[in-house]
Enzyme design. Sequence first.
Site, PDB file in Angstrom:
ATOM      1  N   SER A 194     -10.265   5.657  -4.584  1.00 22.51           N
ATOM      2  CA  SER A 194     -11.212   6.769  -4.704  1.00 22.51           C
ATOM      3  C   SER A 194     -10.797   7.812  -5.735  1.00 22.51           C
ATOM      4  O   SER A 194     -11.610   8.267  -6.542  1.00 22.51           O
ATOM      5  CB  SER A 194     -11.411   7.426  -3.337  1.00 22.51           C
ATOM      6  OG  SER A 194     -10.177   7.890  -2.816  1.00 22.51           O
TER       7      SER A 194
ATOM      8  N   TYR B 169     -15.180   1.154  -6.847  1.00 21.93           N
ATOM      9  CA  TYR B 169     -16.443   1.881  -6.661  1.00 21.93           C
ATOM     10  C   TYR B 169     -17.302   1.817  -7.923  1.00 21.93           C
ATOM     11  O   TYR B 169     -18.453   2.225  -7.911  1.00 21.93           O
ATOM     12  CB  TYR B 169     -16.148   3.343  -6.281  1.00 21.93           C
ATOM     13  CG  TYR B 169     -15.271   3.435  -5.048  1.00 21.93           C
ATOM     14  CD1 TYR B 169     -15.822   3.283  -3.784  1.00 21.93           C
ATOM     15  CD2 TYR B 169     -13.887   3.627  -5.142  1.00 21.93           C
ATOM     16  CE1 TYR B 169     -15.022   3.328  -2.644  1.00 21.93           C
ATOM     17  CE2 TYR B 169     -13.080   3.679  -4.021  1.00 21.93           C
ATOM     18  CZ  TYR B 169     -13.651   3.519  -2.772  1.00 21.93           C
ATOM     19  OH  TYR B 169     -12.864   3.552  -1.663  1.00 21.93           O
TER      20      TYR B 169
ATOM     21  N   LYS C 278       0.859  -1.186   0.000  1.00 20.85           N
ATOM     22  CA  LYS C 278       0.000   0.000   0.000  1.00 20.85           C
ATOM     23  C   LYS C 278       0.894   1.233   0.000  1.00 20.85           C
ATOM     24  O   LYS C 278       1.704   1.421   0.906  1.00 20.85           O
ATOM     25  CB  LYS C 278      -0.899  -0.011   1.233  1.00 20.85           C
ATOM     26  CG  LYS C 278      -1.778   1.229   1.328  1.00 20.85           C
ATOM     27  CD  LYS C 278      -2.729   1.168   2.504  1.00 20.85           C
ATOM     28  CE  LYS C 278      -3.551   2.435   2.599  1.00 20.85           C
ATOM     29  NZ  LYS C 278      -4.492   2.398   3.710  1.00 20.85           N
TER      30      LYS C 278
ATOM     31  N   LYS D  23      -2.148  -1.515  -3.865  1.00 19.85           N
ATOM     32  CA  LYS D  23      -3.019  -0.342  -3.793  1.00 19.85           C
ATOM     33  C   LYS D  23      -2.180   0.924  -3.860  1.00 19.85           C
ATOM     34  O   LYS D  23      -1.179   1.007  -3.151  1.00 19.85           O
ATOM     35  CB  LYS D  23      -3.794  -0.404  -2.482  1.00 19.85           C
ATOM     36  CG  LYS D  23      -4.686   0.782  -2.254  1.00 19.85           C
ATOM     37  CD  LYS D  23      -5.260   0.731  -0.875  1.00 19.85           C
ATOM     38  CE  LYS D  23      -5.998   2.009  -0.627  1.00 19.85           C
ATOM     39  NZ  LYS D  23      -6.442   2.167   0.708  1.00 19.85           N
TER      40      LYS D  23
END
Length: 326
Positions: free
Chosen positions: A275, A314, A196, A249
Amino acid sequence: MAGFPQLRLRRLRRTGALRKLVRENRVEVGDLIYPLFIIEGKGIKEEISSMPGVFHFSPDRLSAEIEDIAKLGIPAVLLFGIPETKDETGSSAYHPQGVIQQAIRVIKECVPELVVITDVCLCEYTSHGHCGIITGGEVDNDKTLPLLAKMALSHVEAGADIVAPSDMMDGRVKTIRQALDEKGFQQTAILSYAAKYASAFYGPFREAAASTPQFGDRRSYQMDPPNVREALREVEQDINEGADIIMVKPALAYLDVIRQVRNTFNYPLAAYNVSGEYSMVKAAVRQGWLDEKQVVQEILTAIKRAGADIILTYHAKDLARWRKAE
Ligand code: PBG
């Protein structure tokens, strides 16, 4: 070996059916995990301004959304919590009546077979917005570990199927594995946010989750974006500590990392289409600059082609709806 004019690569691109036949990668709705933001309170369903089409739900407003997700064929959700109260140690993160613990029970009552994954990280629950306990102005790795284990355990006790630590403390997977095994949860899997990065693409999320650090940044625990060999060490560490699924990520600016991890480890690999990646597409679509359906499919296919088995996105509900309409 024949060359042109005997060899013509365009032959297999002539029609839609031919292209389908030789297609190398396809994103399935079954590959997707849909993230949900659960806010403490009652009667809340509110759109997140930085993430059009994504909502905050209070636990009591969740069931219709969950039924919708299940009907679309999306196999799993990832839960983030926004608690009413925050403190230095993030104690609302491991409260048995905490917002996520409530949400898990609602989901499991509504659609028991939906895979419930919970994000395990303190940043949404601490008053300072960091992912761990602060000692002397720094995030204290070893003091944070037992709290993460406590949080993971309370999610699993509430019914979570998979816990997903996203804090980037060293040793968290091992500590969580031990805590779960001690309580008889040997069958509960860990999806670790293994590589990450400290990314500016989390901007809209931090607004959605109210988790912006109140001082400093996350660069002393999340990875430095220029590094890829280090990502392989992070993944190796989490595998050695007992991770069942590993994650890279963000996804889009890190497709090379996804590919290298895929080539190096034989573990299920997830990638998080975060996002900021989502909001950029939404903003350009609103301006009329991009075709949403085509761009989203191209992006998700690229993540798959880079080597991800699972995509957290998303866009999951949109993709599932387009597939149903095909
Ligand atoms: C919590 C966490 C973050 C995201 C997932 N878990 C934010 C952060 O690390 O600052 C980002 C997700 C997204 O941007 O969609 N630590």
